[in-house]
Each structure stands twice: as C-alpha cells, then as structure tokens.
Scaffold this motif. Sequence first.
Motif, PDB file in Angstrom:
ATOM      1  N   PHE A  90      41.945  41.207  34.365  1.00 47.61           N
ATOM      2  CA  PHE A  90      43.038  41.079  35.327  1.00 47.61           C
ATOM      3  C   PHE A  90      44.362  41.385  34.643  1.00 47.61           C
ATOM      4  O   PHE A  90      44.649  40.883  33.557  1.00 47.61           O
ATOM      5  CB  PHE A  90      43.042  39.651  35.870  1.00 47.61           C
ATOM      6  N   LEU A  91      45.192  42.201  35.301  1.00 47.67           N
ATOM      7  CA  LEU A  91      46.514  42.512  34.756  1.00 47.67           C
ATOM      8  C   LEU A  91      47.633  41.907  35.591  1.00 47.67           C
ATOM      9  O   LEU A  91      48.565  41.319  35.051  1.00 47.67           O
ATOM     10  CB  LEU A  91      46.713  44.037  34.686  1.00 47.67           C
ATOM     11  N   ILE A  92      47.548  42.062  36.912  1.00 44.91           N
ATOM     12  CA  ILE A  92      48.636  41.582  37.748  1.00 44.91           C
ATOM     13  C   ILE A  92      48.170  41.389  39.187  1.00 44.91           C
ATOM     14  O   ILE A  92      47.238  42.063  39.649  1.00 44.91           O
ATOM     15  CB  ILE A  92      49.837  42.556  37.733  1.00 44.91           C
ATOM     16  N   ARG A  93      48.794  40.441  39.867  1.00 47.71           N
ATOM     17  CA  ARG A  93      48.632  40.244  41.307  1.00 47.71           C
ATOM     18  C   ARG A  93      50.020  40.242  41.925  1.00 47.71           C
ATOM     19  O   ARG A  93      50.944  39.622  41.406  1.00 47.71           O
ATOM     20  CB  ARG A  93      47.953  38.901  41.591  1.00 47.71           C
ATOM     21  N   ARG A  94      50.173  40.924  43.035  1.00 51.30           N
ATOM     22  CA  ARG A  94      51.470  41.007  43.708  1.00 51.30           C
ATOM     23  C   ARG A  94      51.308  40.689  45.180  1.00 51.30           C
ATOM     24  O   ARG A  94      50.475  41.274  45.863  1.00 51.30           O
ATOM     25  CB  ARG A  94      52.061  42.403  43.530  1.00 51.30           C
ATOM     26  N   ASN A  95      52.113  39.771  45.689  1.00 52.48           N
ATOM     27  CA  ASN A  95      52.146  39.396  47.093  1.00 52.48           C
ATOM     28  C   ASN A  95      52.933  40.443  47.864  1.00 52.48           C
ATOM     29  O   ASN A  95      53.952  40.945  47.374  1.00 52.48           O
ATOM     30  CB  ASN A  95      52.812  38.022  47.210  1.00 52.48           C
TER      31      ASN A  95
ATOM     32  N   PHE B 148      46.463  44.253  43.285  1.00 53.61           N
ATOM     33  CA  PHE B 148      46.029  43.901  41.944  1.00 53.61           C
ATOM     34  C   PHE B 148      45.864  45.156  41.096  1.00 53.61           C
ATOM     35  O   PHE B 148      45.606  46.242  41.611  1.00 53.61           O
ATOM     36  CB  PHE B 148      44.654  43.203  41.983  1.00 53.61           C
ATOM     37  N   TRP B 149      45.983  44.949  39.789  1.00 55.98           N
ATOM     38  CA  TRP B 149      45.536  45.957  38.836  1.00 55.98           C
ATOM     39  C   TRP B 149      44.587  45.270  37.860  1.00 55.98           C
ATOM     40  O   TRP B 149      44.857  44.146  37.401  1.00 55.98           O
ATOM     41  CB  TRP B 149      46.713  46.564  38.065  1.00 55.98           C
ATOM     42  N   TYR B 150      43.493  45.970  37.580  1.00 55.68           N
ATOM     43  CA  TYR B 150      42.529  45.518  36.591  1.00 55.68           C
ATOM     44  C   TYR B 150      42.323  46.624  35.555  1.00 55.68           C
ATOM     45  O   TYR B 150      42.391  47.814  35.876  1.00 55.68           O
ATOM     46  CB  TYR B 150      41.170  45.196  37.236  1.00 55.68           C
ATOM     47  N   LYS B 151      42.030  46.206  34.346  1.00 52.92           N
ATOM     48  CA  LYS B 151      41.736  47.139  33.264  1.00 52.92           C
ATOM     49  C   LYS B 151      40.273  46.970  32.862  1.00 52.92           C
ATOM     50  O   LYS B 151      39.790  45.849  32.705  1.00 52.92           O
ATOM     51  CB  LYS B 151      42.628  46.830  32.050  1.00 52.92           C
TER      52      LYS B 151
ATOM     53  N   ALA C 210      40.474  28.847  43.955  1.00 52.50           N
ATOM     54  CA  ALA C 210      41.037  28.343  45.203  1.00 52.50           C
ATOM     55  C   ALA C 210      40.661  29.241  46.370  1.00 52.50           C
ATOM     56  O   ALA C 210      40.142  30.331  46.190  1.00 52.50           O
ATOM     57  CB  ALA C 210      42.548  28.228  45.093  1.00 52.50           C
ATOM     58  N   TRP C 211      40.965  28.782  47.555  1.00 49.69           N
ATOM     59  CA  TRP C 211      40.543  29.506  48.751  1.00 49.69           C
ATOM     60  C   TRP C 211      41.303  30.801  48.964  1.00 49.69           C
ATOM     61  O   TRP C 211      40.744  31.826  49.329  1.00 49.69           O
ATOM     62  CB  TRP C 211      40.703  28.613  49.983  1.00 49.69           C
ATOM     63  N   ALA C 212      42.603  30.776  48.768  1.00 47.51           N
ATOM     64  CA  ALA C 212      43.369  31.962  49.128  1.00 47.51           C
ATOM     65  C   ALA C 212      44.229  32.440  47.965  1.00 47.51           C
ATOM     66  O   ALA C 212      44.702  31.671  47.146  1.00 47.51           O
ATOM     67  CB  ALA C 212      44.271  31.650  50.320  1.00 47.51           C
ATOM     68  N   SER C 213      44.428  33.709  47.866  1.00 49.56           N
ATOM     69  CA  SER C 213      45.428  34.306  46.987  1.00 49.56           C
ATOM     70  C   SER C 213      45.210  34.047  45.516  1.00 49.56           C
ATOM     71  O   SER C 213      46.167  33.882  44.766  1.00 49.56           O
ATOM     72  CB  SER C 213      46.828  33.775  47.352  1.00 49.56           C
ATOM     73  N   ASN C 214      44.003  33.977  45.074  1.00 47.31           N
ATOM     74  CA  ASN C 214      43.818  33.677  43.663  1.00 47.31           C
ATOM     75  C   ASN C 214      43.204  34.829  42.899  1.00 47.31           C
ATOM     76  O   ASN C 214      42.505  35.663  43.433  1.00 47.31           O
ATOM     77  CB  ASN C 214      42.942  32.439  43.473  1.00 47.31           C
ATOM     78  N   GLU C 215      43.444  34.788  41.659  1.00 47.71           N
ATOM     79  CA  GLU C 215      42.907  35.770  40.745  1.00 47.71           C
ATOM     80  C   GLU C 215      41.402  35.606  40.619  1.00 47.71           C
ATOM     81  O   GLU C 215      40.915  34.509  40.431  1.00 47.71           O
ATOM     82  CB  GLU C 215      43.559  35.570  39.389  1.00 47.71           C
ATOM     83  N   GLN C 216      40.666  36.690  40.728  1.00 42.52           N
ATOM     84  CA  GLN C 216      39.225  36.663  40.533  1.00 42.52           C
ATOM     85  C   GLN C 216      38.934  37.048  39.094  1.00 42.52           C
ATOM     86  O   GLN C 216      39.357  38.093  38.626  1.00 42.52           O
ATOM     87  CB  GLN C 216      38.523  37.615  41.503  1.00 42.52           C
ATOM     88  N   PHE C 217      38.208  36.210  38.408  1.00 40.22           N
ATOM     89  CA  PHE C 217      37.827  36.472  37.026  1.00 40.22           C
ATOM     90  C   PHE C 217      36.465  37.154  37.027  1.00 40.22           C
ATOM     91  O   PHE C 217      35.504  36.611  37.572  1.00 40.22           O
ATOM     92  CB  PHE C 217      37.757  35.159  36.241  1.00 40.22           C
TER      93      PHE C 217
ATOM     94  N   GLY D 213      39.101  37.105  57.299  1.00 38.42           N
ATOM     95  CA  GLY D 213      38.672  35.742  57.547  1.00 38.42           C
ATOM     96  C   GLY D 213      38.695  34.878  56.320  1.00 38.42           C
ATOM     97  O   GLY D 213      37.941  33.918  56.203  1.00 38.42           O
ATOM     98  N   GLY D 214      39.564  35.211  55.372  1.00 37.48           N
ATOM     99  CA  GLY D 214      39.697  34.371  54.194  1.00 37.48           C
ATOM    100  C   GLY D 214      38.694  34.670  53.124  1.00 37.48           C
ATOM    101  O   GLY D 214      38.531  33.881  52.197  1.00 37.48           O
ATOM    102  N   SER D 215      37.993  35.767  53.220  1.00 37.14           N
ATOM    103  CA  SER D 215      36.985  36.063  52.219  1.00 37.14           C
ATOM    104  C   SER D 215      37.587  36.459  50.887  1.00 37.14           C
ATOM    105  O   SER D 215      36.956  36.302  49.855  1.00 37.14           O
ATOM    106  CB  SER D 215      36.076  37.192  52.726  1.00 37.14           C
ATOM    107  N   GLU D 216      38.803  36.987  50.887  1.00 36.23           N
ATOM    108  CA  GLU D 216      39.482  37.407  49.665  1.00 36.23           C
ATOM    109  C   GLU D 216      38.771  38.508  48.920  1.00 36.23           C
ATOM    110  O   GLU D 216      39.015  38.696  47.732  1.00 36.23           O
ATOM    111  CB  GLU D 216      39.634  36.234  48.702  1.00 36.23           C
ATOM    112  N   LYS D 217      37.872  39.200  49.554  1.00 39.73           N
ATOM    113  CA  LYS D 217      37.198  40.266  48.823  1.00 39.73           C
ATOM    114  C   LYS D 217      38.205  41.344  48.465  1.00 39.73           C
ATOM    115  O   LYS D 217      39.183  41.575  49.175  1.00 39.73           O
ATOM    116  CB  LYS D 217      36.064  40.857  49.653  1.00 39.73           C
ATOM    117  N   LEU D 218      37.981  41.954  47.348  1.00 44.75           N
ATOM    118  CA  LEU D 218      38.859  42.998  46.858  1.00 44.75           C
ATOM    119  C   LEU D 218      38.326  44.364  47.268  1.00 44.75           C
ATOM    120  O   LEU D 218      37.129  44.622  47.195  1.00 44.75           O
ATOM    121  CB  LEU D 218      38.965  42.923  45.333  1.00 44.75           C
TER     122      LEU D 218
END
Lengths: 118, 114
Positions: free
Chosen positions: A47-52, A35-38, B97-104, A101-106
């Motif tokens: 949020f600017l972009i997310r890339r898989n 990700f990039w954030y400004k 959503a649970w996975a792969s989503n943008e955090q605001f 574990g699916g937390s998605e923390k950045l």
Amino acid sequence: AQKVTQAQTEISVVEKEDVTLDCVYETRDTTYYLFWYKQPPSGELVFLIRRNSFDEQNEISGRYSWNFQKSTSSFNFTITASQVVDSAVYFCALSDPLLQGGSEKLVFGKGTKLTVNP
Amino acid sequence: EAGVTQFPSHSVIEKGQTVTLRCDPISGHDNLYWYRRVMGKEIKFLLHFVKESKQDESGMPNNRFLAERTGGTYSTLKVQPAELEDSGVYFCASSQAWASNEQFFGPGTRLTVL
C-alpha cells in the motif's frame, strides 16, 4: 460502472529521472477512494496511498507525490529522482463503498511496470 | 505484527485436479478479500468475507470455486476441477474496519494449471 485505466503498460527510465504514472478512473458516485499499490519483484502488494474523493490536496511523501484532479478524473503518481529500488509494477485502484453496498472491493487498473536502470 | 500470509506460494497442477489455497489475515481483521490476477490483466475481485459470512461473492467466476472462512479466521479457496484459465496469481487481503480502510495484501499464490 467503475473502471480504472492505466494507459502506460511499461515505462523505462534512467536513475535520477523523474517519472509520472498516469491513472484515470470512472465512477458514478461522488464518494469514493483512490489508491496506489506497489508490487515489487517479490510479489506482494504494498500500500502506498489512499485518497478520499473530497480531498483534492496533492500529497507528497519523500520522493513520491500524488496529483488528484477530479475535473479530469485523474490520480497521477510521480516519483522524483527515481532509484533502482523503485522498479516494480504500480497499480492504481478505486473503491466505491456506497455503490457496492459497503463491500469496499477494489477495482484495479492493469498496472504500469516501471523499470529504473542504473 | 504478522502480515497477511498465504499458502502455498506457488502451485502447479494438471487440468482437472483440485487445489486449495489458504489465507491467514492479520489478527483481528474482520474483513477478508480474495482477488485474482490473470497474466497481463487487471487484479480482479473475487469475494469478500465479513467474519465468517460472505458479504459479496459477485466476482467468483463459476461454481468450480468455493471459498470458506470457518470461524472467521483463516480462509480457503478451493478450485475443483481446475481449468487452464484458472492460472494466475491469487491475492488475499484483509482490513480492520467496515468502511474506507486500507486493505493489507498477502504475497499471493501463483497457480499454474497445465
């Protein structure tokens, strides 16, 4: 362990110059997101972009472009023809849902402060 | 649609006092995150709620920090007693959503402990 390195602490350019912000990341997994954030002077993170990790195509959005290279673990951000309004702190971040574990923390880099002078 | 909001925007307290930060996520977002940026350092993860449950609190620095999300809506982060090293900007983020989503992200609360 995951890590994001933004080696450039501060960059100063003159309006209309192109500028590239570097981001190098470390992760053990093959599936991750970048990700990039400004952060403008007002303080919020935009949020600017997310890339898989499976999508290495470069992306262009107006004056912004991103170069993702897995071979060098880099996800660099270029602003073309910079403008004063681009002045902000830019953060690169990594998310690795499987390892965490699916937390998605950045996991963020320290940020690069960009100043565009008129 | 309203974004993530945080209150207060700025808080100045003395060492040993208690402060409570509040975050209102985007309506319908089950995921809520707290992050903190200490001056000059990275933005670091504190914890993650899924609805009212704590999914991951591995980033909480110590037991002086208590986060709650009663009813799965807004969240509070209490620091008691505050120490000098707690100064920084506290960000809240939410995602749908649970996975792969943008955090605001919200605008952050700047906490200064004197």
